[in-house]
Motif scaffolding. Structure first.
Motif, PDB file in Angstrom:
ATOM      1  N   ASP A  93       0.805  -1.225   0.000  1.00  0.00           N
ATOM      2  CA  ASP A  93       0.000   0.000   0.000  1.00  0.00           C
ATOM      3  C   ASP A  93       0.835   1.271   0.000  1.00  0.00           C
ATOM      4  N   SER A  94       2.135   1.185  -0.310  1.00  0.00           N
ATOM      5  CA  SER A  94       2.976   2.387  -0.278  1.00  0.00           C
ATOM      6  C   SER A  94       4.081   2.283  -1.323  1.00  0.00           C
ATOM      7  N   PHE A  95       4.682   3.431  -1.613  1.00  0.00           N
ATOM      8  CA  PHE A  95       5.808   3.504  -2.552  1.00  0.00           C
ATOM      9  C   PHE A  95       6.812   4.511  -2.014  1.00  0.00           C
ATOM     10  N   SER A  96       8.042   4.382  -2.471  1.00  0.00           N
ATOM     11  CA  SER A  96       9.130   5.242  -1.999  1.00  0.00           C
ATOM     12  C   SER A  96       9.565   6.200  -3.093  1.00  0.00           C
ATOM     13  N   VAL A 125       1.338  14.451   2.303  1.00  0.00           N
ATOM     14  CA  VAL A 125       1.918  14.112   3.605  1.00  0.00           C
ATOM     15  C   VAL A 125       2.628  12.767   3.495  1.00  0.00           C
ATOM     16  N   PRO A 126       3.953  12.732   3.739  1.00  0.00           N
ATOM     17  CA  PRO A 126       4.656  11.446   3.658  1.00  0.00           C
ATOM     18  C   PRO A 126       4.285  10.540   4.823  1.00  0.00           C
ATOM     19  N   SER A 127       4.344   9.245   4.558  1.00  0.00           N
ATOM     20  CA  SER A 127       4.037   8.267   5.602  1.00  0.00           C
ATOM     21  C   SER A 127       5.183   8.163   6.604  1.00  0.00           C
ATOM     22  N   HIS A 128       6.393   7.937   6.091  1.00  0.00           N
ATOM     23  CA  HIS A 128       7.584   7.853   6.929  1.00  0.00           C
ATOM     24  C   HIS A 128       8.793   7.865   6.004  1.00  0.00           C
ATOM     25  N   TYR A 129       9.964   7.771   6.588  1.00  0.00           N
ATOM     26  CA  TYR A 129      11.219   7.677   5.833  1.00  0.00           C
ATOM     27  C   TYR A 129      11.769   6.278   5.994  1.00  0.00           C
ATOM     28  N   THR A 130      12.462   5.811   4.951  1.00  0.00           N
ATOM     29  CA  THR A 130      13.037   4.479   4.991  1.00  0.00           C
ATOM     30  C   THR A 130      14.415   4.506   4.356  1.00  0.00           C
ATOM     31  N   GLN A 131      15.115   3.395   4.442  1.00  0.00           N
ATOM     32  CA  GLN A 131      16.459   3.264   3.870  1.00  0.00           C
ATOM     33  C   GLN A 131      16.357   2.413   2.615  1.00  0.00           C
ATOM     34  N   ASN A 132      16.925   2.940   1.506  1.00  0.00           N
ATOM     35  CA  ASN A 132      16.853   2.203   0.263  1.00  0.00           C
ATOM     36  C   ASN A 132      17.969   1.172   0.184  1.00  0.00           C
ATOM     37  N   HIS A 133      18.045   0.492  -0.969  1.00  0.00           N
ATOM     38  CA  HIS A 133      19.032  -0.582  -1.125  1.00  0.00           C
ATOM     39  C   HIS A 133      20.457  -0.052  -1.099  1.00  0.00           C
ATOM     40  N   LYS A 137      18.533   7.558   2.059  1.00  0.00           N
ATOM     41  CA  LYS A 137      17.249   7.827   2.678  1.00  0.00           C
ATOM     42  C   LYS A 137      16.209   8.068   1.591  1.00  0.00           C
ATOM     43  N   ALA A 138      14.988   7.596   1.828  1.00  0.00           N
ATOM     44  CA  ALA A 138      13.909   7.758   0.861  1.00  0.00           C
ATOM     45  C   ALA A 138      12.622   8.082   1.597  1.00  0.00           C
ATOM     46  N   CYS A 139      11.772   8.889   0.942  1.00  0.00           N
ATOM     47  CA  CYS A 139      10.448   9.218   1.486  1.00  0.00           C
ATOM     48  C   CYS A 139       9.460   8.142   1.058  1.00  0.00           C
ATOM     49  N   VAL A 140       8.559   7.799   1.944  1.00  0.00           N
ATOM     50  CA  VAL A 140       7.540   6.791   1.671  1.00  0.00           C
ATOM     51  C   VAL A 140       6.167   7.457   1.711  1.00  0.00           C
ATOM     52  N   TYR A 141       5.368   7.217   0.657  1.00  0.00           N
ATOM     53  CA  TYR A 141       4.025   7.783   0.555  1.00  0.00           C
ATOM     54  C   TYR A 141       3.030   6.651   0.336  1.00  0.00           C
ATOM     55  N   LYS A 142       1.789   6.917   0.666  1.00  0.00           N
ATOM     56  CA  LYS A 142       0.737   5.948   0.440  1.00  0.00           C
ATOM     57  C   LYS A 142       0.452   5.815  -1.056  1.00  0.00           C
ATOM     58  N   LEU A 143       0.066   4.613  -1.444  1.00  0.00           N
ATOM     59  CA  LEU A 143      -0.168   4.342  -2.860  1.00  0.00           C
ATOM     60  C   LEU A 143      -1.343   5.161  -3.404  1.00  0.00           C
ATOM     61  N   THR A 148      -1.019  12.179  -7.222  1.00  0.00           N
ATOM     62  CA  THR A 148      -0.717  13.540  -6.751  1.00  0.00           C
ATOM     63  C   THR A 148       0.787  13.786  -6.740  1.00  0.00           C
ATOM     64  N   VAL A 149       1.555  12.809  -6.265  1.00  0.00           N
ATOM     65  CA  VAL A 149       3.022  12.949  -6.250  1.00  0.00           C
ATOM     66  C   VAL A 149       3.555  13.080  -7.671  1.00  0.00           C
ATOM     67  N   LEU A 150       3.052  12.278  -8.582  1.00  0.00           N
ATOM     68  CA  LEU A 150       3.521  12.333  -9.969  1.00  0.00           C
ATOM     69  C   LEU A 150       3.176  13.675 -10.605  1.00  0.00           C
ATOM     70  N   ARG A 151       2.018  14.216 -10.288  1.00  0.00           N
ATOM     71  CA  ARG A 151       1.626  15.513 -10.843  1.00  0.00           C
ATOM     72  C   ARG A 151       2.520  16.629 -10.321  1.00  0.00           C
ATOM     73  N   CYS A 152       2.870  16.577  -9.048  1.00  0.00           N
ATOM     74  CA  CYS A 152       3.758  17.605  -8.489  1.00  0.00           C
ATOM     75  C   CYS A 152       5.150  17.535  -9.104  1.00  0.00           C
ATOM     76  N   LEU A 153       5.651  16.341  -9.336  1.00  0.00           N
ATOM     77  CA  LEU A 153       6.975  16.196  -9.944  1.00  0.00           C
ATOM     78  C   LEU A 153       6.981  16.685 -11.389  1.00  0.00           C
ATOM     79  N   LYS A 154       5.892  16.477 -12.101  1.00  0.00           N
ATOM     80  CA  LYS A 154       5.815  16.953 -13.490  1.00  0.00           C
ATOM     81  C   LYS A 154       5.797  18.480 -13.558  1.00  0.00           C
TER      82      LYS A 154
END
Length: 316
Positions: A93-96, A125-133, A137-143, A148-154
Protein backbone atom coordinates in the motif's frame (compact mmCIF):
# COMPACT_ATOMS: atom_id res chain seq x y z
CA UNK A 1 79.16 -35.29 -65.92
CA UNK A 2 78.69 -35.08 -62.13
CA UNK A 3 82.06 -33.33 -61.74
CA UNK A 4 80.96 -30.64 -64.26
CA UNK A 5 77.72 -30.03 -62.28
CA UNK A 6 79.62 -29.76 -58.99
CA UNK A 7 82.10 -27.31 -60.49
CA UNK A 8 79.26 -25.18 -61.86
CA UNK A 9 77.56 -25.11 -58.44
CA UNK A 10 80.79 -23.99 -56.77
CA UNK A 11 81.19 -21.16 -59.25
CA UNK A 12 77.60 -20.04 -58.71
CA UNK A 13 78.00 -20.10 -54.91
CA UNK A 14 81.22 -18.08 -55.15
CA UNK A 15 79.51 -15.50 -57.38
CA UNK A 16 76.62 -15.17 -54.89
CA UNK A 17 79.08 -14.71 -52.02
CA UNK A 18 80.99 -11.97 -53.82
CA UNK A 19 77.74 -10.17 -54.72
CA UNK A 20 76.62 -10.25 -51.08
CA UNK A 21 79.95 -8.84 -49.90
CA UNK A 22 79.73 -6.02 -52.43
CA UNK A 23 76.22 -5.19 -51.35
CA UNK A 24 77.19 -5.13 -47.67
CA UNK A 25 80.21 -2.86 -48.43
CA UNK A 26 78.04 -0.38 -50.36
CA UNK A 27 75.54 -0.25 -47.49
CA UNK A 28 78.23 0.42 -44.89
CA UNK A 29 79.75 3.21 -47.01
CA UNK A 30 76.41 4.97 -47.40
CA UNK A 31 75.80 4.73 -43.66
CA UNK A 32 79.18 6.25 -42.84
CA UNK A 33 78.59 9.18 -45.23
CA UNK A 34 75.22 9.91 -43.58
CA UNK A 35 76.79 9.77 -40.13
CA UNK A 36 79.52 12.24 -41.08
CA UNK A 37 76.98 14.72 -42.41
CA UNK A 38 74.65 14.35 -39.41
CA UNK A 39 76.60 13.08 -36.40
CA UNK A 40 73.42 12.54 -34.36
CA UNK A 41 70.27 13.00 -36.44
CA UNK A 42 67.99 12.14 -33.47
CA UNK A 43 69.48 14.75 -31.14
CA UNK A 44 67.04 17.53 -30.23
CA UNK A 45 67.78 20.93 -31.66
CA UNK A 46 68.41 23.58 -29.01
CA UNK A 47 67.88 27.29 -29.50
CA UNK A 48 70.97 29.44 -29.06
CA UNK A 49 70.96 31.79 -26.10
CA UNK A 50 71.12 35.48 -26.91
CA UNK A 51 73.79 37.28 -24.91
CA UNK A 52 72.86 40.62 -23.21
CA UNK A 53 75.35 42.61 -25.31
CA UNK A 54 74.16 41.16 -28.53
CA UNK A 55 72.13 43.61 -30.58
CA UNK A 56 70.25 42.84 -33.70
CA UNK A 57 70.78 45.36 -36.49
CA UNK A 58 67.59 47.18 -37.38
CA UNK A 59 66.87 47.27 -41.06
CA UNK A 60 65.85 50.55 -42.58
CA UNK A 61 63.34 48.79 -44.80
CA UNK A 62 59.79 48.79 -43.54
CA UNK A 63 58.74 45.49 -42.14
CA UNK A 64 55.23 44.28 -42.72
CA UNK A 65 54.01 43.41 -39.25
CA UNK A 66 50.58 42.22 -38.16
CA UNK A 67 49.20 42.22 -34.69
CA UNK A 68 48.29 38.80 -33.36
CA UNK A 69 45.76 38.80 -30.56
CA UNK A 70 46.39 36.20 -27.88
CA UNK A 71 43.75 33.44 -27.66
CA UNK A 72 41.07 34.16 -25.11
CA UNK A 73 41.37 32.24 -21.88
CA UNK A 74 38.70 29.56 -21.57
CA UNK A 75 36.68 29.76 -18.41
CA UNK A 76 35.82 26.40 -16.81
CA UNK A 77 32.21 25.38 -17.41
CA UNK A 78 30.29 25.13 -14.18
CA UNK A 79 27.51 22.57 -14.47
CA UNK A 80 24.35 23.12 -12.46
CA UNK A 81 23.52 20.77 -9.64
CA UNK A 82 21.00 18.17 -10.69
CA UNK A 83 19.36 15.03 -9.33
CA UNK A 84 16.68 12.58 -10.36
CA UNK A 85 13.93 10.81 -8.42
CA UNK A 86 13.09 7.12 -8.64
CA UNK A 87 9.61 5.91 -7.64
CA UNK A 88 9.27 2.26 -6.66
CA UNK A 89 6.88 -0.01 -4.77
CA UNK A 90 8.06 -0.82 -1.24
CA UNK A 91 4.91 -2.43 0.26
CA UNK A 92 1.39 -3.45 -0.88
CA UNK A 93 0.00 0.00 0.00
CA UNK A 94 2.98 2.39 -0.28
CA UNK A 95 5.81 3.50 -2.55
CA UNK A 96 9.13 5.24 -2.00
CA UNK A 97 10.62 8.39 -3.55
CA UNK A 98 14.41 8.06 -3.72
CA UNK A 99 16.74 10.90 -4.88
CA UNK A 100 19.66 9.82 -7.07
CA UNK A 101 22.59 11.53 -8.76
CA UNK A 102 22.48 12.27 -12.49
CA UNK A 103 25.47 11.07 -14.48
CA UNK A 104 27.68 13.99 -15.54
CA UNK A 105 26.18 16.53 -13.15
CA UNK A 106 27.15 17.41 -9.56
CA UNK A 107 24.69 16.19 -6.95
CA UNK A 108 23.57 18.72 -4.30
CA UNK A 109 23.64 16.07 -1.57
CA UNK A 110 21.05 13.88 0.08
CA UNK A 111 19.89 16.46 2.63
CA UNK A 112 19.45 19.15 -0.04
CA UNK A 113 17.60 16.73 -2.34
CA UNK A 114 15.19 15.73 0.41
CA UNK A 115 14.61 19.40 1.26
CA UNK A 116 13.75 20.18 -2.37
CA UNK A 117 11.44 17.18 -2.52
CA UNK A 118 9.69 18.33 0.64
CA UNK A 119 9.07 21.71 -0.97
CA UNK A 120 7.92 20.13 -4.23
CA UNK A 121 5.60 17.64 -2.48
CA UNK A 122 4.38 20.00 0.21
CA UNK A 123 0.77 19.15 -0.62
CA UNK A 124 1.31 15.44 0.11
CA UNK A 125 1.92 14.11 3.60
CA UNK A 126 4.66 11.45 3.66
CA UNK A 127 4.04 8.27 5.60
CA UNK A 128 7.58 7.85 6.93
CA UNK A 129 11.22 7.68 5.83
CA UNK A 130 13.04 4.48 4.99
CA UNK A 131 16.46 3.26 3.87
CA UNK A 132 16.85 2.20 0.26
CA UNK A 133 19.03 -0.58 -1.13
CA UNK A 134 22.02 1.72 -1.56
CA UNK A 135 21.96 2.83 2.08
CA UNK A 136 20.43 6.24 1.37
CA UNK A 137 17.25 7.83 2.68
CA UNK A 138 13.91 7.76 0.86
CA UNK A 139 10.45 9.22 1.49
CA UNK A 140 7.54 6.79 1.67
CA UNK A 141 4.03 7.78 0.56
CA UNK A 142 0.74 5.95 0.44
CA UNK A 143 -0.17 4.34 -2.86
CA UNK A 144 -3.40 6.34 -3.01
CA UNK A 145 -1.28 9.54 -3.31
CA UNK A 146 0.73 8.27 -6.30
CA UNK A 147 -1.08 10.41 -8.90
CA UNK A 148 -0.72 13.54 -6.75
CA UNK A 149 3.02 12.95 -6.25
CA UNK A 150 3.52 12.33 -9.97
CA UNK A 151 1.63 15.51 -10.84
CA UNK A 152 3.76 17.60 -8.49
CA UNK A 153 6.97 16.20 -9.94
CA UNK A 154 5.82 16.95 -13.49
CA UNK A 155 5.04 20.58 -12.61
CA UNK A 156 8.34 21.13 -10.78
CA UNK A 157 11.16 22.11 -13.15
CA UNK A 158 14.67 20.82 -12.60
CA UNK A 159 13.82 17.37 -11.23
CA UNK A 160 13.89 14.29 -13.42
CA UNK A 161 11.80 11.34 -12.29
CA UNK A 162 11.39 7.66 -13.11
CA UNK A 163 7.85 6.38 -12.81
CA UNK A 164 6.75 2.98 -11.55
CA UNK A 165 6.13 0.71 -14.58
CA UNK A 166 2.47 0.74 -15.47
CA UNK A 167 2.14 -3.05 -15.36
CA UNK A 168 3.62 -3.25 -11.87
CA UNK A 169 1.47 -0.40 -10.58
CA UNK A 170 -1.68 -1.90 -12.09
CA UNK A 171 -1.10 -5.32 -10.48
CA UNK A 172 -0.24 -3.85 -7.08
CA UNK A 173 -3.27 -1.56 -7.11
CA UNK A 174 -5.56 -4.46 -7.97
CA UNK A 175 -4.14 -6.76 -5.33
CA UNK A 176 -3.70 -4.16 -2.59
CA UNK A 177 -7.40 -3.85 -1.84
CA UNK A 178 -7.26 -6.90 0.41
CA UNK A 179 -4.28 -5.48 2.28
CA UNK A 180 -5.96 -2.12 2.75
CA UNK A 181 -9.30 -3.61 3.83
CA UNK A 182 -7.67 -6.14 6.13
CA UNK A 183 -9.55 -9.06 4.59
CA UNK A 184 -9.38 -11.13 1.41
CA UNK A 185 -11.27 -9.60 -1.54
CA UNK A 186 -11.25 -11.63 -4.80
CA UNK A 187 -10.43 -9.36 -7.73
CA UNK A 188 -9.77 -11.78 -10.60
CA UNK A 189 -11.94 -14.49 -12.22
CA UNK A 190 -9.75 -17.33 -10.89
CA UNK A 191 -9.73 -16.00 -7.31
CA UNK A 192 -11.80 -17.87 -4.74
CA UNK A 193 -13.64 -16.52 -1.74
CA UNK A 194 -12.80 -17.56 1.81
CA UNK A 195 -16.00 -19.66 1.96
CA UNK A 196 -14.94 -21.64 -1.11
CA UNK A 197 -11.41 -22.02 0.30
CA UNK A 198 -12.76 -23.45 3.56
CA UNK A 199 -14.94 -25.84 1.56
CA UNK A 200 -11.94 -27.12 -0.45
CA UNK A 201 -9.75 -27.50 2.63
CA UNK A 202 -12.49 -29.52 4.30
CA UNK A 203 -12.22 -32.13 1.52
CA UNK A 204 -8.57 -32.92 2.32
CA UNK A 205 -7.70 -36.08 4.30
CA UNK A 206 -7.65 -35.47 8.04
CA UNK A 207 -4.14 -36.92 8.35
CA UNK A 208 -2.91 -34.26 5.92
CA UNK A 209 -4.68 -31.46 7.77
CA UNK A 210 -3.23 -32.60 11.10
CA UNK A 211 0.30 -32.56 9.63
CA UNK A 212 0.05 -28.98 8.40
CA UNK A 213 1.63 -26.40 10.68
CA UNK A 214 -0.11 -23.01 11.06
CA UNK A 215 2.20 -21.23 8.59
CA UNK A 216 1.76 -24.11 6.11
CA UNK A 217 -2.02 -23.92 6.41
CA UNK A 218 -1.81 -20.19 5.75
CA UNK A 219 0.30 -20.96 2.65
CA UNK A 220 -2.36 -23.41 1.43
CA UNK A 221 -5.03 -20.72 1.93
CA UNK A 222 -2.85 -18.23 0.04
CA UNK A 223 -2.65 -20.58 -2.96
CA UNK A 224 -6.32 -21.57 -2.92
CA UNK A 225 -7.49 -17.96 -2.75
CA UNK A 226 -5.63 -17.35 -6.00
CA UNK A 227 -7.00 -20.43 -7.72
CA UNK A 228 -3.79 -22.42 -7.21
CA UNK A 229 -1.69 -19.88 -9.14
CA UNK A 230 0.99 -18.99 -6.63
CA UNK A 231 4.70 -19.26 -5.87
CA UNK A 232 5.66 -20.82 -2.54
CA UNK A 233 9.05 -19.29 -1.71
CA UNK A 234 9.67 -20.70 1.78
CA UNK A 235 13.17 -21.70 2.81
CA UNK A 236 14.43 -25.23 2.26
CA UNK A 237 13.04 -27.74 4.76
CA UNK A 238 9.88 -25.81 5.68
CA UNK A 239 7.46 -28.11 3.88
CA UNK A 240 6.84 -26.61 0.44
CA UNK A 241 6.14 -30.08 -0.99
CA UNK A 242 3.41 -30.74 1.57
CA UNK A 243 1.78 -27.38 0.84
CA UNK A 244 1.88 -28.04 -2.92
CA UNK A 245 0.35 -31.51 -2.46
CA UNK A 246 -2.43 -30.05 -0.30
CA UNK A 247 -3.24 -27.35 -2.89
CA UNK A 248 -3.17 -29.90 -5.72
CA UNK A 249 -5.43 -32.25 -3.73
CA UNK A 250 -8.08 -29.54 -3.48
CA UNK A 251 -8.33 -29.46 -7.29
CA UNK A 252 -8.30 -33.23 -7.85
CA UNK A 253 -11.87 -33.16 -9.14
CA UNK A 254 -10.89 -30.87 -12.04
CA UNK A 255 -8.65 -33.40 -13.81
CA UNK A 256 -5.14 -34.80 -13.84
CA UNK A 257 -2.34 -33.18 -11.89
CA UNK A 258 1.05 -32.61 -13.53
CA UNK A 259 4.21 -32.49 -11.39
CA UNK A 260 7.41 -31.22 -13.05
CA UNK A 261 10.56 -31.83 -11.01
CA UNK A 262 14.23 -32.85 -11.38
CA UNK A 263 14.82 -36.51 -12.25
CA UNK A 264 16.33 -37.26 -8.84
CA UNK A 265 13.07 -36.23 -7.10
CA UNK A 266 10.61 -38.29 -9.18
CA UNK A 267 10.33 -41.19 -6.74
CA UNK A 268 10.28 -38.84 -3.74
CA UNK A 269 7.23 -37.10 -5.17
CA UNK A 270 5.57 -40.45 -5.88
CA UNK A 271 6.16 -41.60 -2.29
CA UNK A 272 4.80 -38.34 -0.85
CA UNK A 273 1.65 -38.56 -3.00
CA UNK A 274 1.01 -42.15 -1.88
CA UNK A 275 1.65 -41.16 1.75
CA UNK A 276 -0.73 -38.19 1.97
CA UNK A 277 -3.47 -39.43 -0.37
CA UNK A 278 -4.65 -42.85 0.86
CA UNK A 279 -7.12 -43.06 -2.01
CA UNK A 280 -4.28 -42.75 -4.51
CA UNK A 281 -3.08 -46.15 -5.81
CA UNK A 282 0.37 -46.76 -7.34
CA UNK A 283 -1.37 -47.24 -10.68
CA UNK A 284 -2.68 -43.66 -10.45
CA UNK A 285 0.87 -42.25 -10.41
CA UNK A 286 2.79 -42.37 -13.66
CA UNK A 287 6.44 -41.39 -14.07
CA UNK A 288 6.24 -40.40 -17.71
CA UNK A 289 4.19 -38.69 -20.39
CA UNK A 290 1.08 -40.86 -20.14
CA UNK A 291 -1.34 -38.58 -18.34
CA UNK A 292 -2.75 -40.49 -15.37
CA UNK A 293 -4.34 -38.99 -12.24
CA UNK A 294 -0.84 -37.90 -11.14
CA UNK A 295 1.84 -37.53 -13.83
CA UNK A 296 5.41 -36.77 -12.76
CA UNK A 297 7.67 -35.43 -15.50
CA UNK A 298 11.26 -34.23 -15.56
CA UNK A 299 12.38 -30.95 -17.15
CA UNK A 300 13.78 -32.42 -20.43
CA UNK A 301 10.47 -34.20 -21.05
CA UNK A 302 8.65 -30.86 -20.99
CA UNK A 303 11.16 -29.41 -23.47
CA UNK A 304 10.60 -32.34 -25.84
CA UNK A 305 6.90 -31.62 -26.09
CA UNK A 306 5.62 -30.10 -29.29
CA UNK A 307 4.52 -27.04 -27.33
CA UNK A 308 1.42 -26.12 -29.29
CA UNK A 309 -0.19 -29.58 -29.60
CA UNK A 310 0.77 -31.33 -26.36
CA UNK A 311 0.19 -28.40 -24.04
CA UNK A 312 -3.08 -27.52 -25.76
CA UNK A 313 -4.22 -31.14 -25.27
CA UNK A 314 -3.12 -31.07 -21.64
CA UNK A 315 -4.81 -27.81 -20.67
CA UNK A 316 -7.89 -28.26 -22.86
Amino acid sequence: MEEEIAEEQRKRAEANRLAALAKRKALSESTSILTNQHPNPWKLFKCRKVSPGHTTPISSKPVNTCSINPPPTLQPTILPEKFRVRLEICSPDSFSVTPEAVLGFPCPGEASCLEKLSGCLSNVVPSHYTQNHGGGKACVYKLRDYDTVLRCLKNYKGIEYEEIPWGTLNVVERLSHSFTAGRWIPCRPEHLSDEKVDELIGKLPQSLLDALLPFQLEGVRFGLRRGGRCLIADEMGLGKTLQAIAIAGCFKSEGSILVVCPAILRFSWAEELERWFPFCLPADIHLGTNFMFFSILVYPAILRFSCAQELEHWFA
